[in-house]
Design a protein around this motif. Structure first.
Motif, PDB file in Angstrom:
ATOM      1  N   GLU A 226      -7.545   5.546  -5.531  1.00  0.00           N
ATOM      2  CA  GLU A 226      -6.301   5.749  -4.796  1.00  0.00           C
ATOM      3  C   GLU A 226      -5.174   6.161  -5.727  1.00  0.00           C
ATOM      4  O   GLU A 226      -4.331   6.990  -5.354  1.00  0.00           O
ATOM      5  CB  GLU A 226      -5.932   4.459  -4.052  1.00  0.00           C
ATOM      6  CG  GLU A 226      -4.822   4.625  -3.030  1.00  0.00           C
ATOM      7  CD  GLU A 226      -3.442   4.714  -3.656  1.00  0.00           C
ATOM      8  OE1 GLU A 226      -2.590   5.439  -3.108  1.00  0.00           O
ATOM      9  OE2 GLU A 226      -3.208   4.077  -4.705  1.00  0.00           O
ATOM     10  N   TYR A 227      -5.172   5.630  -6.944  1.00  0.00           N
ATOM     11  CA  TYR A 227      -4.124   5.984  -7.908  1.00  0.00           C
ATOM     12  C   TYR A 227      -4.218   7.466  -8.286  1.00  0.00           C
ATOM     13  O   TYR A 227      -3.203   8.148  -8.437  1.00  0.00           O
ATOM     14  CB  TYR A 227      -4.256   5.112  -9.154  1.00  0.00           C
ATOM     15  CG  TYR A 227      -3.289   5.474 -10.255  1.00  0.00           C
ATOM     16  CD1 TYR A 227      -1.976   5.030 -10.216  1.00  0.00           C
ATOM     17  CD2 TYR A 227      -3.672   6.289 -11.320  1.00  0.00           C
ATOM     18  CE1 TYR A 227      -1.066   5.377 -11.210  1.00  0.00           C
ATOM     19  CE2 TYR A 227      -2.779   6.639 -12.315  1.00  0.00           C
ATOM     20  CZ  TYR A 227      -1.479   6.181 -12.261  1.00  0.00           C
ATOM     21  OH  TYR A 227      -0.590   6.537 -13.246  1.00  0.00           O
ATOM     22  N   LEU A 343       9.278   5.262  -4.416  1.00  0.00           N
ATOM     23  CA  LEU A 343       8.322   5.694  -3.392  1.00  0.00           C
ATOM     24  C   LEU A 343       7.204   4.681  -3.197  1.00  0.00           C
ATOM     25  O   LEU A 343       6.714   4.492  -2.079  1.00  0.00           O
ATOM     26  CB  LEU A 343       7.751   7.063  -3.757  1.00  0.00           C
ATOM     27  CG  LEU A 343       8.722   8.245  -3.712  1.00  0.00           C
ATOM     28  CD1 LEU A 343       8.036   9.522  -4.154  1.00  0.00           C
ATOM     29  CD2 LEU A 343       9.311   8.412  -2.319  1.00  0.00           C
ATOM     30  N   SER A 344       6.777   4.028  -4.280  1.00  0.00           N
ATOM     31  CA  SER A 344       5.690   3.052  -4.172  1.00  0.00           C
ATOM     32  C   SER A 344       6.085   1.888  -3.280  1.00  0.00           C
ATOM     33  O   SER A 344       5.366   1.539  -2.330  1.00  0.00           O
ATOM     34  CB  SER A 344       5.296   2.539  -5.558  1.00  0.00           C
ATOM     35  OG  SER A 344       4.643   3.540  -6.299  1.00  0.00           O
ATOM     36  N   TRP A 345       7.219   1.282  -3.558  1.00  0.00           N
ATOM     37  CA  TRP A 345       7.648   0.166  -2.710  1.00  0.00           C
ATOM     38  C   TRP A 345       8.166   0.649  -1.366  1.00  0.00           C
ATOM     39  O   TRP A 345       8.082  -0.078  -0.362  1.00  0.00           O
ATOM     40  CB  TRP A 345       8.688  -0.678  -3.445  1.00  0.00           C
ATOM     41  CG  TRP A 345       8.021  -1.685  -4.368  1.00  0.00           C
ATOM     42  CD1 TRP A 345       6.687  -1.937  -4.461  1.00  0.00           C
ATOM     43  CD2 TRP A 345       8.663  -2.546  -5.310  1.00  0.00           C
ATOM     44  NE1 TRP A 345       6.444  -2.901  -5.415  1.00  0.00           N
ATOM     45  CE2 TRP A 345       7.638  -3.298  -5.953  1.00  0.00           C
ATOM     46  CE3 TRP A 345       9.982  -2.744  -5.691  1.00  0.00           C
ATOM     47  CZ2 TRP A 345       7.915  -4.239  -6.939  1.00  0.00           C
ATOM     48  CZ3 TRP A 345      10.251  -3.689  -6.681  1.00  0.00           C
ATOM     49  CH2 TRP A 345       9.236  -4.439  -7.286  1.00  0.00           C
ATOM     50  N   GLY A 346       8.672   1.885  -1.334  1.00  0.00           N
ATOM     51  CA  GLY A 346       9.049   2.458  -0.047  1.00  0.00           C
ATOM     52  C   GLY A 346       7.843   2.683   0.846  1.00  0.00           C
ATOM     53  O   GLY A 346       7.952   2.665   2.075  1.00  0.00           O
ATOM     54  N   PHE A 347       6.679   2.884   0.230  1.00  0.00           N
ATOM     55  CA  PHE A 347       5.438   3.036   0.984  1.00  0.00           C
ATOM     56  C   PHE A 347       4.943   1.694   1.503  1.00  0.00           C
ATOM     57  O   PHE A 347       4.449   1.583   2.630  1.00  0.00           O
ATOM     58  CB  PHE A 347       4.377   3.680   0.097  1.00  0.00           C
ATOM     59  CG  PHE A 347       3.027   3.823   0.736  1.00  0.00           C
ATOM     60  CD1 PHE A 347       2.745   4.901   1.560  1.00  0.00           C
ATOM     61  CD2 PHE A 347       2.030   2.876   0.540  1.00  0.00           C
ATOM     62  CE1 PHE A 347       1.498   5.030   2.165  1.00  0.00           C
ATOM     63  CE2 PHE A 347       0.790   2.989   1.134  1.00  0.00           C
ATOM     64  CZ  PHE A 347       0.528   4.082   1.949  1.00  0.00           C
ATOM     65  N   VAL A 432      -6.678  -0.764   1.770  1.00  0.00           N
ATOM     66  CA  VAL A 432      -6.202  -1.948   1.040  1.00  0.00           C
ATOM     67  C   VAL A 432      -5.747  -1.546  -0.362  1.00  0.00           C
ATOM     68  O   VAL A 432      -4.705  -2.002  -0.850  1.00  0.00           O
ATOM     69  CB  VAL A 432      -7.311  -3.020   0.967  1.00  0.00           C
ATOM     70  CG1 VAL A 432      -6.888  -4.178   0.055  1.00  0.00           C
ATOM     71  CG2 VAL A 432      -7.640  -3.538   2.354  1.00  0.00           C
ATOM     72  N   ALA A 433      -6.530  -0.667  -1.006  1.00  0.00           N
ATOM     73  CA  ALA A 433      -6.195  -0.215  -2.357  1.00  0.00           C
ATOM     74  C   ALA A 433      -4.869   0.533  -2.374  1.00  0.00           C
ATOM     75  O   ALA A 433      -4.099   0.433  -3.344  1.00  0.00           O
ATOM     76  CB  ALA A 433      -7.310   0.674  -2.909  1.00  0.00           C
ATOM     77  N   MET A 434      -4.571   1.274  -1.317  1.00  0.00           N
ATOM     78  CA  MET A 434      -3.292   1.985  -1.228  1.00  0.00           C
ATOM     79  C   MET A 434      -2.130   1.009  -1.293  1.00  0.00           C
ATOM     80  O   MET A 434      -1.135   1.238  -2.008  1.00  0.00           O
ATOM     81  CB  MET A 434      -3.228   2.794   0.072  1.00  0.00           C
ATOM     82  CG  MET A 434      -4.099   4.039   0.091  1.00  0.00           C
ATOM     83  SD  MET A 434      -4.305   4.716   1.764  1.00  0.00           S
ATOM     84  CE  MET A 434      -2.616   4.877   2.291  1.00  0.00           C
ATOM     85  N   LEU A 435      -2.249  -0.090  -0.573  1.00  0.00           N
ATOM     86  CA  LEU A 435      -1.176  -1.077  -0.552  1.00  0.00           C
ATOM     87  C   LEU A 435      -1.082  -1.812  -1.886  1.00  0.00           C
ATOM     88  O   LEU A 435       0.011  -2.006  -2.431  1.00  0.00           O
ATOM     89  CB  LEU A 435      -1.410  -2.080   0.585  1.00  0.00           C
ATOM     90  CG  LEU A 435      -1.420  -1.501   2.008  1.00  0.00           C
ATOM     91  CD1 LEU A 435      -1.694  -2.597   3.021  1.00  0.00           C
ATOM     92  CD2 LEU A 435      -0.082  -0.828   2.320  1.00  0.00           C
ATOM     93  N   VAL A 436      -2.237  -2.216  -2.412  1.00  0.00           N
ATOM     94  CA  VAL A 436      -2.255  -2.972  -3.665  1.00  0.00           C
ATOM     95  C   VAL A 436      -1.712  -2.132  -4.819  1.00  0.00           C
ATOM     96  O   VAL A 436      -0.865  -2.586  -5.598  1.00  0.00           O
ATOM     97  CB  VAL A 436      -3.689  -3.450  -3.979  1.00  0.00           C
ATOM     98  CG1 VAL A 436      -3.779  -4.043  -5.384  1.00  0.00           C
ATOM     99  CG2 VAL A 436      -4.143  -4.481  -2.953  1.00  0.00           C
ATOM    100  N   ASP A 437      -2.187  -0.893  -4.932  1.00  0.00           N
ATOM    101  CA  ASP A 437      -1.793  -0.039  -6.045  1.00  0.00           C
ATOM    102  C   ASP A 437      -0.296   0.282  -5.997  1.00  0.00           C
ATOM    103  O   ASP A 437       0.403   0.224  -7.023  1.00  0.00           O
ATOM    104  CB  ASP A 437      -2.619   1.246  -6.026  1.00  0.00           C
ATOM    105  CG  ASP A 437      -2.295   2.145  -7.206  1.00  0.00           C
ATOM    106  OD1 ASP A 437      -2.519   1.729  -8.346  1.00  0.00           O
ATOM    107  OD2 ASP A 437      -1.817   3.267  -6.986  1.00  0.00           O
TER     108      ASP A 437
END
Length: 520
Positions: A226-227, A343-347, A432-437
């Protein structure tokens, strides 16, 4: 008031707060990020699919070797003997489950011109030294290859040191040098395709490519996949790009012989990241970086890739933004740092809000509340949840579509290799990986910013003014394996003693507070 009633009151208060104008903006922003990613992957899929169609068309026209050359006449002996000499430099570190397969795919390239391989290790104690030596002994009559012992780096990262030593040892007639990571699985025609593009356009400074991660089933491996996926759209341009991946870089050998644009001095004098340093030099001197559509490489991840190893990898990736070679480079890195964190935390934020909306709506349904205000907020919240779910589905569908196309392209470019398949991908774990990463990226980035030091394969590098100024080596506190490939870093004699999870955590916390006191 009971505890459950108190929880309900908090839930309803949060649900109301999350339907405020600012909260709605945050959730719409999350949906926008999903759709922009989907659009980027759709465009990348278009480029990869165009190459798939070209190969199919060529095969239909009678060129059964279209995976090597677009024009079958290029395989004539008179043309092959005019091909320029290429030196492939591979810095090695450790030995793991996929290395032999990857190395074989590299040395069995079907490039028709003069070709040499330089496998560069830090020392003969590296497990990779004996493994690659045995492999080369099997191909000694068919391949021009040798193992080079580089020694320890003192002014730059060990990888860069190995690369520069490899360049020093390359053949005097080499025209192009190709830097490869040892976990890259090449296609038979990769070197030929890269060389052809370099010959067509001498203005190209660097040609690059990008990996297609093959998750092993662990959450850590899906977080790696995902990263990398958002970055993949920057490499699927079919031509000019501003991105550069250190796992595959073809350059002019004379650029190193003459230190043009400061490529040697920029890397040697405090360089931490090869690709970020060279990309910065390309930008500063307005040099061209390209990524041909066939430059996508299967990248199998270790079967035992743990979440801890993923975190170590993420730390190294975010630490790259702390290295720089100029003021402009520093500004660009900080801008990228800020945008990526936002963007990461905005996601992630809209999904946190969605959980609150769903929970409060369920409580209203179960308890049978009929207050107009509560049901109104719940209905508005659920509309936002449904919108987010639709956007998430579109994003995952676009990611699946690009991955499917890249799998198809890799299978066509390596018809002799075992077939890749999407059947092993778990798309629930991808979500799940999208959220975790995206949740962990800012944490890792801030950790890198405040520590200014990183452990890379048992070596701790310290930065000052964007460059390495101190290198520490202590095997007893270093990791036993690399992060992605799970390669063993030491032989039995040099293996570090196993430490408990609690003692390791204790060292990490201590290092957080006193980054210059501990060696890891």
């Amino acid at each position: 008031m009971s505890t459950l009633d108190s929880i309900d009151a908090i839930l309803f208060s949060l649900s109301r707060a999350f339907t405020s104008p600012f909260a709605v903006f945050v959730q719409i922003q999350g949906c926008t990020i999903c759709l922009l990613l989907a659009l980027g992957w759709l465009m990348a899929e278009y480029v990869r699919n165009r190459e798939v169609k070209r190969i199919k068309k060529s095969i239909k026209a009678g060129n059964s070797l279209a995976f090597l050359y677009q024009d079958i006449n290029e395989l004539e002996h008179s043309r092959q003997e005019k091909l320029p000499r290429v030196s492939v430099v591979m810095p090695l570190k450790g030995f793991g489950e996929h290395n032999l397969h990857n190395w074989r795919s590299q040395i069995t390239s079907l490039y028709g011109g003069p070709l040499e391989f330089l496998f560069v290790v830090e020392s003969t104690e590296d497990p990779a030294y004996h493994a690659v030596s045995r492999l080369l002994s099997m191909y000694q009559d068919h391949v021009e290859a040798k193992v080079v012992v580089a020694g320890l780096s003192t002014t730059c990262s060990q990888k860069i040191h190995n690369q520069l030593i490899g360049v020093e040892k390359m053949h005097k007639d080499t025209k192009y040098v190709l830097f490869l990571d040892d976990d890259v699985r090449l296609h038979p025609g990769t070197i030929g395709a890269l060389t052809t593009e370099m010959e067509k356009n001498p203005e190209i400074f660097i040609q690059t490519g990008y990996p297609l991660d093959l998750p092993s089933g662990t959450l850590g491996s899906y977080c790696i996949y995902e990263y990398h996926m958002p970055c993949s759209m920057g490499f699927a341009t079919g031509g000019r790009t501003f991105f550069l991946w250190g796992g595959c870089m073809m350059m002019h050998a004379d650029d190193f012989r003459q230190d043009r644009y400061g490529v040697v001095s920029g890397l040697r004098d405090g360089g931490y990241s090869d690709d970020m340093t060279l990309a910065s030099l390309a930008g500063a001197h307005k040099r061209l970086i390209t990524s041909p559509p066939v430059a996508v490489f299967p990248h199998p991840l270790a079967s035992d890739l743990s979440f801890g190893r993923y975190w170590n990898y993420l730390r190294k990736q975010t630490f790259v933004l702390e290295s720089y070679i100029s003021k402009v480079n520093w500004i660009m890195n900080k801008a990228l740092f800020a945008v990526h964190c936002y963007l990461s935390w905005g996601f992630v934020a809209p999904y946190v809000m969605a959980v609150i909306h769903i929970t409060s709506a369920l409580r209203i349904y179960i308890k049978g509340y009929h207050q107009l205000e509560d049901t109104t907020f719940a209905s508005g919240g659920m509309m936002l949840v449904i919108t987010l779910a639709i956007c998430t589905f579109i994003e995952l569908l676009s990611m699946w579509n690009l991955t499917r196309r890249e799998v198809q392209l890799c299978n066509m470019l390596s018809p002799e290799a075992p077939r890749l398949s999407l059947a092993t991908y778990n798309w629930g774990l991808v979500f799940v990986a999208m959220l975790v990463d995206n949740f962990l990226y800012p944490i890792s980035a801030f950790r890198s910013h405040f520590s200014q030091s990183i452990n890379w394969s048992g070596i701790r590098y310290h930065l000052k003014d964007g460059k390495i100024f101190k290198i520490e080596r202590r095997k007893d506190m270093g990791p036993a394996k690399t992060d992605l490939g799970g390669k063993h870093l030491y032989g039995k004699k040099g293996a570090p003693q196993k430490a408990s999870f609690l003692s390791s955590l204790g060292r990490n916390l201590a290092h957080w507070r006193q980054p210059k006191k501990f060696d890891v």
